[in-house]
Scaffold this motif. Structure first.
Motif, PDB file in Angstrom:
ATOM      1  N   ALA A 171      -6.714   7.987   5.432  1.00  0.00           N
ATOM      2  CA  ALA A 171      -7.376   7.104   4.050  1.00  0.00           C
ATOM      3  C   ALA A 171      -5.686   7.380   3.158  1.00  0.00           C
ATOM      4  N   ILE A 172      -5.691   5.980   3.076  1.00  0.00           N
ATOM      5  CA  ILE A 172      -4.422   5.718   2.108  1.00  0.00           C
ATOM      6  C   ILE A 172      -5.222   4.648   1.277  1.00  0.00           C
ATOM      7  N   GLU A 173      -4.111   4.828   0.047  1.00  0.00           N
ATOM      8  CA  GLU A 173      -4.784   3.639  -1.667  1.00  0.00           C
ATOM      9  C   GLU A 173      -4.259   1.593  -0.777  1.00  0.00           C
ATOM     10  N   THR A 174      -5.205   0.838  -0.755  1.00  0.00           N
ATOM     11  CA  THR A 174      -5.051  -0.174  -0.222  1.00  0.00           C
ATOM     12  C   THR A 174      -5.477  -1.305  -1.540  1.00  0.00           C
ATOM     13  N   ASP A 175      -5.498  -2.430  -1.247  1.00  0.00           N
ATOM     14  CA  ASP A 175      -6.022  -3.649  -2.260  1.00  0.00           C
ATOM     15  C   ASP A 175      -7.460  -3.389  -0.977  1.00  0.00           C
ATOM     16  N   SER A 176      -8.649  -3.487  -2.172  1.00  0.00           N
ATOM     17  CA  SER A 176      -9.768  -3.394  -0.950  1.00  0.00           C
ATOM     18  C   SER A 176      -9.460  -4.126   0.026  1.00  0.00           C
ATOM     19  N   ASN A 187      -9.790  -1.218   4.729  1.00  0.00           N
ATOM     20  CA  ASN A 187     -10.718  -0.633   4.285  1.00  0.00           C
ATOM     21  C   ASN A 187     -10.552   0.874   4.133  1.00  0.00           C
ATOM     22  N   ASN A 188      -9.742   0.536   3.250  1.00  0.00           N
ATOM     23  CA  ASN A 188      -8.321   2.277   2.363  1.00  0.00           C
ATOM     24  C   ASN A 188      -7.907   2.941   4.086  1.00  0.00           C
ATOM     25  N   GLU A 189      -7.170   2.766   5.079  1.00  0.00           N
ATOM     26  CA  GLU A 189      -7.555   3.071   6.335  1.00  0.00           C
ATOM     27  C   GLU A 189      -6.582   2.652   7.217  1.00  0.00           C
ATOM     28  N   PHE A 233       0.947  -1.061  -0.062  1.00  0.00           N
ATOM     29  CA  PHE A 233       0.061  -0.138   0.201  1.00  0.00           C
ATOM     30  C   PHE A 233       0.797   1.362  -0.007  1.00  0.00           C
TER      31      PHE A 233
END
Length: 378
Positions: free
Chosen positions: A190-195, A171-173, A135
């Motif tokens: 909030a961050i970019e992750t695989d869902s 959860n993108n956090e 991420f």
């Protein structure tokens, strides 16, 4: 091995990898820096087996030649001497050559050093991390999140897991939590992750502090890869590995009160200065305690008393005091650390009684909170 390199770039990379090197290691080769020269450029590695840092210097960047590789190869050089030498060399370029059995020659201008190197094959391999679960976090945000939490880790080894910061990803956090059981710092973003990415790991506070010192203040994203026992931070030309701490981090969500009996709204900077002044007389005594008392609808009294030295009382105006009257004592140091981490000008402080943990939050920002346990003074 033989190459010529810009001194400034070499010095910067050496300083970065030195942050992973300790003289207290039981593995002698880890007191050295591993240098590898390839056709792409030069990489330097430092490690203390908990933290490993690899810094890469490319052959050229923006059409500027940084390294001229005459002969690829590798060597391990004593870090302490190498770092001192490269800082003090006279010219802008440095030539490094390995001759014979690990003899290393460092030349710059009329200056020439001969160092006895070590066998690079003896140097432990860096952890192998598959680029599976990645991420990304903007570098400046990551540095802020570290700064706002890492100070609250425990310095005691009695519960090793508390010497780290708990990272929860889902959860993108990203939620970072640190506690030494007397206080707690929490920051989420909030961050970019695989869902479907979910992690719950504990990263040593020391590792995060060192990482923060190396990273530049940029908005460039840094890639973070988490495995079972390692975390890897990948920035431009930099790899930073840290082991993870074993053990289960306590469920801190139960510590954070959801209601309050007294709520105060304050200017954080003003409050910090008042606590700082009150602590001047409290430092000598037991753990630096100050007392807060509400006075009427809009005044707060901060006081401190050291029997051998004297006492201090100061009143500060509050924008708002809601709920019950309150007298509470707490560590001035913990309060000052918390206020410095918050950055915001206006804060709410929520109390649930004189002996219950209290929470400090910025007025317009619910992504960060600080919690402090009061001190019994009677």
């Amino acid at each position: 091995m033989k190459f010529v390199i810009q001194r400034d770039r070499l010095v910067q990379s050496v300083q970065d990898v030195m942050k992973a090197i300790t003289s207290r290691t039981t593995i002698p080769i880890l007191t050295g820096i591993k240098i590898i020269a390839t056709d792409e450029g030069v990489s330097l590695t430092g490690s203390d087996s908990d933290i490993s840092i690899e810094s890469f210097i490319p052959k050229e960047e923006d059409e500027d030649v940084i390294v001229d590789i005459k002969q690829p190869g590798s060597i391990v050089i004593q870090a302490k001497f190498f770092s001192e030498i490269v800082k003090k060399l006279p010219l802008e370029t440095v030539e490094i050559e390995v001759i014979g059995s690990f003899q290393t020659v460092i030349r710059s201008g009329k200056s020439e050093f001969n160092l006895i190197g070590l066998d690079p094959d003896e140097y432990p391999h860096l952890p192998q991390i598959e680029d599976g679960k990645v991420f990304k976090v903007p570098t400046d945000l990551l540095k802020t999140m570290i700064r706002q939490t890492v100070f609250a880790v425990s310095t005691s080894e009695t519960r090793p897991v508390l010497t780290g910061v708990n990272w929860q990803v889902g959860n993108n956090e990203l939620i970072c939590i640190a506690t030494d059981s007397h206080r707690l710092a929490l920051r989420k973003a909030a961050i970019e992750t695989d869902s479907d990415a979910h992690y719950n790991v504990v990263i040593p506070g020391k590792s995060l502090s060192e990482l923060s010192k190396i990273l530049d203040d940029t908005t460039e994203p840094i890639e973070i890869v988490i495995t079972e026992n390692q975390v890897l931070f990948k920035a431009k030309h930099l790899l930073f590995f840290s082991r993870l701490l074993e053990g289960n981090y306590p469920d801190t969500s139960r510590l954070i009160p959801t209601d309050s009996k007294t709520a105060i709204t304050l200017n954080a900077k003003e409050f910090l200065h008042v606590i700082d002044r009150a602590s001047l007389l409290a430092r000598e005594g037991r753990n630096n305690v100050v007392k807060l008392t509400t006075v009427g609808d809009d005044l707060i009294e901060i006081s401190s008393n050291s029997p051998e030295i004297g006492k201090v009382i100061e009143q500060i105006k509050s924008q708002l005091i809601e709920g019950e009257e309150l007298k509470i004592s707490f560590s001035a140091k913990y309060m000052m650390d918390a206020l410095k981490a918050l950055e915001d000008t206006e804060i709410h402080v929520y109390f649930t009684g004189a002996m219950r943990p209290f929470v400090i939050r910025p007025i317009h920002n619910d992504s960060i909170l600080q919690l402090i346990l009061p001190v019994r003074t009677y």
